[in-house]
Design an enzyme around this catalytic site. Structure first.
Site, PDB file in Angstrom:
ATOM      1  N   ASP A 168      28.226  72.785  35.395  1.00 49.57           N
ATOM      2  CA  ASP A 168      27.618  72.714  36.718  1.00 49.57           C
ATOM      3  C   ASP A 168      26.103  72.567  36.565  1.00 49.57           C
ATOM      4  O   ASP A 168      25.461  73.375  35.892  1.00 49.57           O
ATOM      5  CB  ASP A 168      27.952  73.986  37.491  1.00 49.57           C
ATOM      6  CG  ASP A 168      27.634  73.859  38.961  1.00 49.57           C
ATOM      7  OD1 ASP A 168      28.530  74.074  39.779  1.00 49.57           O
ATOM      8  OD2 ASP A 168      26.470  73.531  39.296  1.00 49.57           O
ATOM      9  N   GLY A 197      33.506  61.358  38.817  1.00 46.40           N
ATOM     10  CA  GLY A 197      33.636  60.997  40.226  1.00 46.40           C
ATOM     11  C   GLY A 197      33.944  59.517  40.432  1.00 46.40           C
ATOM     12  O   GLY A 197      34.130  58.759  39.469  1.00 46.40           O
ATOM     13  N   TYR A 198      34.000  59.133  41.687  1.00 43.80           N
ATOM     14  CA  TYR A 198      34.350  57.751  42.033  1.00 43.80           C
ATOM     15  C   TYR A 198      33.370  56.769  41.394  1.00 43.80           C
ATOM     16  O   TYR A 198      33.755  55.886  40.617  1.00 43.80           O
ATOM     17  CB  TYR A 198      34.359  57.623  43.562  1.00 43.80           C
ATOM     18  CG  TYR A 198      34.502  56.225  44.098  1.00 43.80           C
ATOM     19  CD1 TYR A 198      35.454  55.347  43.589  1.00 43.80           C
ATOM     20  CD2 TYR A 198      33.697  55.788  45.161  1.00 43.80           C
ATOM     21  CE1 TYR A 198      35.594  54.062  44.113  1.00 43.80           C
ATOM     22  CE2 TYR A 198      33.834  54.522  45.689  1.00 43.80           C
ATOM     23  CZ  TYR A 198      34.778  53.662  45.160  1.00 43.80           C
ATOM     24  OH  TYR A 198      34.903  52.400  45.678  1.00 43.80           O
ATOM     25  N   SER A 258      20.188  56.371  47.538  1.00 46.18           N
ATOM     26  CA  SER A 258      21.104  55.935  48.593  1.00 46.18           C
ATOM     27  C   SER A 258      20.334  55.184  49.661  1.00 46.18           C
ATOM     28  O   SER A 258      19.150  55.459  49.906  1.00 46.18           O
ATOM     29  CB  SER A 258      21.759  57.174  49.203  1.00 46.18           C
ATOM     30  OG  SER A 258      22.369  56.857  50.425  1.00 46.18           O
ATOM     31  N   LYS A 265      17.684  63.061  48.798  1.00 45.48           N
ATOM     32  CA  LYS A 265      17.509  61.869  47.960  1.00 45.48           C
ATOM     33  C   LYS A 265      16.044  61.418  47.959  1.00 45.48           C
ATOM     34  O   LYS A 265      15.490  61.040  46.926  1.00 45.48           O
ATOM     35  CB  LYS A 265      18.417  60.736  48.454  1.00 45.48           C
ATOM     36  CG  LYS A 265      19.908  61.024  48.276  1.00 45.48           C
ATOM     37  CD  LYS A 265      20.315  60.917  46.807  1.00 45.48           C
ATOM     38  CE  LYS A 265      21.662  61.499  46.502  1.00 45.48           C
ATOM     39  NZ  LYS A 265      22.024  61.457  45.082  1.00 45.48           N
ATOM     40  N   TYR A 305      21.045  65.486  53.612  1.00 45.69           N
ATOM     41  CA  TYR A 305      21.501  64.697  52.462  1.00 45.69           C
ATOM     42  C   TYR A 305      20.479  63.605  52.121  1.00 45.69           C
ATOM     43  O   TYR A 305      20.029  63.490  50.975  1.00 45.69           O
ATOM     44  CB  TYR A 305      22.870  64.062  52.741  1.00 45.69           C
ATOM     45  CG  TYR A 305      23.207  62.986  51.748  1.00 45.69           C
ATOM     46  CD1 TYR A 305      23.471  63.317  50.421  1.00 45.69           C
ATOM     47  CD2 TYR A 305      23.217  61.642  52.108  1.00 45.69           C
ATOM     48  CE1 TYR A 305      23.738  62.326  49.485  1.00 45.69           C
ATOM     49  CE2 TYR A 305      23.482  60.649  51.181  1.00 45.69           C
ATOM     50  CZ  TYR A 305      23.741  60.994  49.871  1.00 45.69           C
ATOM     51  OH  TYR A 305      23.996  60.028  48.943  1.00 45.69           O
ATOM     52  N   LYS A 316      27.411  64.592  48.933  1.00 40.45           N
ATOM     53  CA  LYS A 316      27.077  63.326  49.579  1.00 40.45           C
ATOM     54  C   LYS A 316      27.556  63.162  51.012  1.00 40.45           C
ATOM     55  O   LYS A 316      27.504  62.053  51.549  1.00 40.45           O
ATOM     56  CB  LYS A 316      27.642  62.189  48.737  1.00 40.45           C
ATOM     57  CG  LYS A 316      29.159  62.243  48.593  1.00 40.45           C
ATOM     58  CD  LYS A 316      29.700  61.011  47.880  1.00 40.45           C
ATOM     59  CE  LYS A 316      31.228  61.051  47.870  1.00 40.45           C
ATOM     60  NZ  LYS A 316      31.824  59.883  47.227  1.00 40.45           N
TER      61      LYS A 316
END
Lengths: 389, 389
Positions: free
Chosen positions: A78, A15-16, A147, A175, A171, A107
């Protein structure tokens, strides 16, 4: 086969953020990266690119081990499927993986209110299951991607880590839950609980866990090579990729600014943007700090929880209008925007207090807004369609 | 096959509370009970006994449907194994199960600090998975077994449901997490989120969930028949079964009272004990209240969350010494106890404010301490070894 490289599993490695973290690990030539990614919101090509950068950066006198550190053991698996994850750990056996950086998660705040169960399964159940498999394989070092959303609407800006956790979305709550689970897992072992453990017939879990939660503020930018960057699924939900997609012509330039009457310098919302390469280096510092000799654990007693949480931000707020202006300079694109009403759930200012991460981890986020814009635009122009060639 | 009996799945149906809940459902002859239990802390014989009581209670002019309501479809299955749970739902097809009463959980506070992952998997991941399978099978009515432990150390006694949730143990936190997940699942659907849903490629979850969380105080006693009751695994951790086991000679009579210097009338801790038969009837009231026409939902707007939480307690505190005295009267056993130091984590008083459950559900817990002791002792003397014959 090398004996001194430490094997580190990165979840969401393609991912990013994951791809930049993998790059930061490879740059040290001390780690051998294993990646698990289901490519829900990422492209397998990202890791090929990362390895390509790492190989290009090898010194002329690179050792066999250096070369090995540039290879990534990438698994399309997964995390909600225990067997797939167990197979990866099984490949290396007990103690074979030194630590885990757990980045994989859904996210999107808005989406999480629509499909909360999917979010809780993917973000919470999968984390519990990952931790259990780690436990089976005696791998008890954990860096967790948390986050700033765990703070919800914070009572104080800048936000210190001691702020109460009170997320406003499924979300964010997913977290918070994982941070709480880690807290319990890393709790110290008291003599009375040890006694209780001996009385129970249930299997004991290893009690030497150490964990660091990294509370991300707003990552932006891309690796300066332009080889890896953010490639969101569908229309970008975040400002930076949206502006980049507009400038490159992938989405119509119908830019909306949600409210200009906030109590901020220019009336638009303020966020704490951090260059993704700086953010990635924070993961490396956190991983290194999992060693018991790290100064991070100084003063933490035997019976205290071996867990820390750090903000990863610059500690510098940037407004929506400032970002549009900086992206205008970087791209040359003449953004036209419409001021519309406030968006429900937005808070005026989310700026980190980054002092603790700097003090304990030695973390810094030196790269400025201009650099974020330049590197984002470099990535976007070199890859106008992202990883799809 | 009957068409008017509503099928209700009870998880943990063979356990102490579960078996009494199944009995309460059968007593109405309006429900057909399906049970899932892994018998981790329960005995399959409990449900045979429940069905036996139900059959014995049938009127002379019982209909075919009445008789069917006394049959239990009991499955030895584990909620952490999705396939096992899915098979049970699959047997009845979409819409085939009217509602779920989710009681199954690990429940030992001390143990939860030792094996937190096991608790989170069994209590949180299993609940997420159950809810997802319910969603697949279009079953969206849910009664959840929560606990007074969600309040941790409450700021006010008696404890109203509006008290902030701040549990002190992994067990308690697992209950808080499930309540939060249910809250998100039952959230109302706003027009803006509906719009967002149309933009996403992810599958939508049914949005008509209704849930009721029941926060148990301290269940005690047994069904007056003496056929079902509490049979804890190992040495009883709770006071009532411990006293019963001492009186019947199953454990040595080394009774310890942890602290007599609390700010309570006699200095010992005060708890809110509720007869398990009263508690079970609370589940029936909650289940009935899942109908959209229930007065419970009056004034709850379309865009508000369809979830309620109720305390199930008597609202009457009873001290450790009072309970020992009441058990002495019921059993004739001369308990000798030693006063020792306070136990870490114990709070002086946990008494429910039961007003909301009475007002909205019509819930009452009329049975007194003497009845709890009498019924417990009746169960214990008839079954000195529990369900092991």
């Amino acid at each position: 086969m090398s004996t001194t490289l430490k094997r580190v599993l990165v979840t969401g490695g393609a991912g990013y953020i994951g791809s930049h973290v993998v790059f930061a690990l490879q740059e040290t030539r001390r780690y051998k990266v294993i990646s698990i990614d289901n490519h829900h919101n990422s492209h397998p090509r990202a890791l090929e690119r990362v390895a390509q950068i790492a190989k290009a950066n090898l010194p002329a006198d690179a050792t066999e081990q250096d070369r090995e550190s540039t290879e990534i053991d990438a698994h399309a698996a997964d995390l909600t499927k225990e067997d797939e994850v167990r197979a990866v750990f099984g490949k290396y056996g007990k103690g074979g993986i030194w630590g885990v950086i757990h980045i994989a998660a859904y996210k999107a705040v808005g989406e999480s209110t629509e499909i909360p169960l999917t979010y809780y399964q993917n973000n919470v159940s999968a984390t519990i299951s990952l931790l259990q498999i780690m436990s089976e394989y005696e791998c008890t070092r954990f860096v967790y991607s948390s986050s700033a959303t765990v703070y919800g609407t914070p009572p104080k800006i800048p936000i210190p880590e001691t702020t109460r956790l009170q997320a406003d979305s499924p979300y964010g709550r997913s977290k918070v839950m994982c941070e709480q689970i880690l807290q319990d897992l890393c709790a110290g072992l008291s003599s009375s609980t040890l006694h209780a453990l001996m009385l129970t017939a249930m299997p004991a879990e290893p009690q030497r866990w150490r964990a660091i939660s990294l509370r991300y503020f707003n990552p932006a930018g891309a690796h300066p090579s332009g080889l890896i960057g953010e490639e969101p699924r569908g229309r970008p939900g975040n400002l930076f990729p949206l502006l980049a997609h507009m400038a490159v012509g992938r989405v119509p330039p119908d830019l909306k600014v949600f409210g200009n009457d906030y109590p901020t310098p220019d009336g638009t919302c303020v966020r704490d943007y951090i260059h993704v390469v700086d953010l990635a280096r924070g993961h490396l510092l956190a991983l290194d700090a999992l060693a018991p000799t790290s100064r991070v654990w100084e003063g933490v007693g035997e019976q205290e929880a071996k867990i820390k949480a750090y903000n990863l931000g610059k500690g510098k707020g940037m407004s929506v209008l400032q970002i549009i202006e900086a992206m205008r300079k970087a791209t040359g694109f003449d953004y036209k925007y419409e001021i519309v009403g406030r968006r429900r759930g937005d808070v005026p200012d989310l700026t980190a207090d980054p002092a603790l991460a700097e003090k304990e981890l030695g973390f810094k986020a030196p790269q400025d807004l201009e650099t974020m814009c330049r590197d984002l635009w470099n990535w976007q122009t070199k890859n106008p369609k992202g990883y799809d060639e």
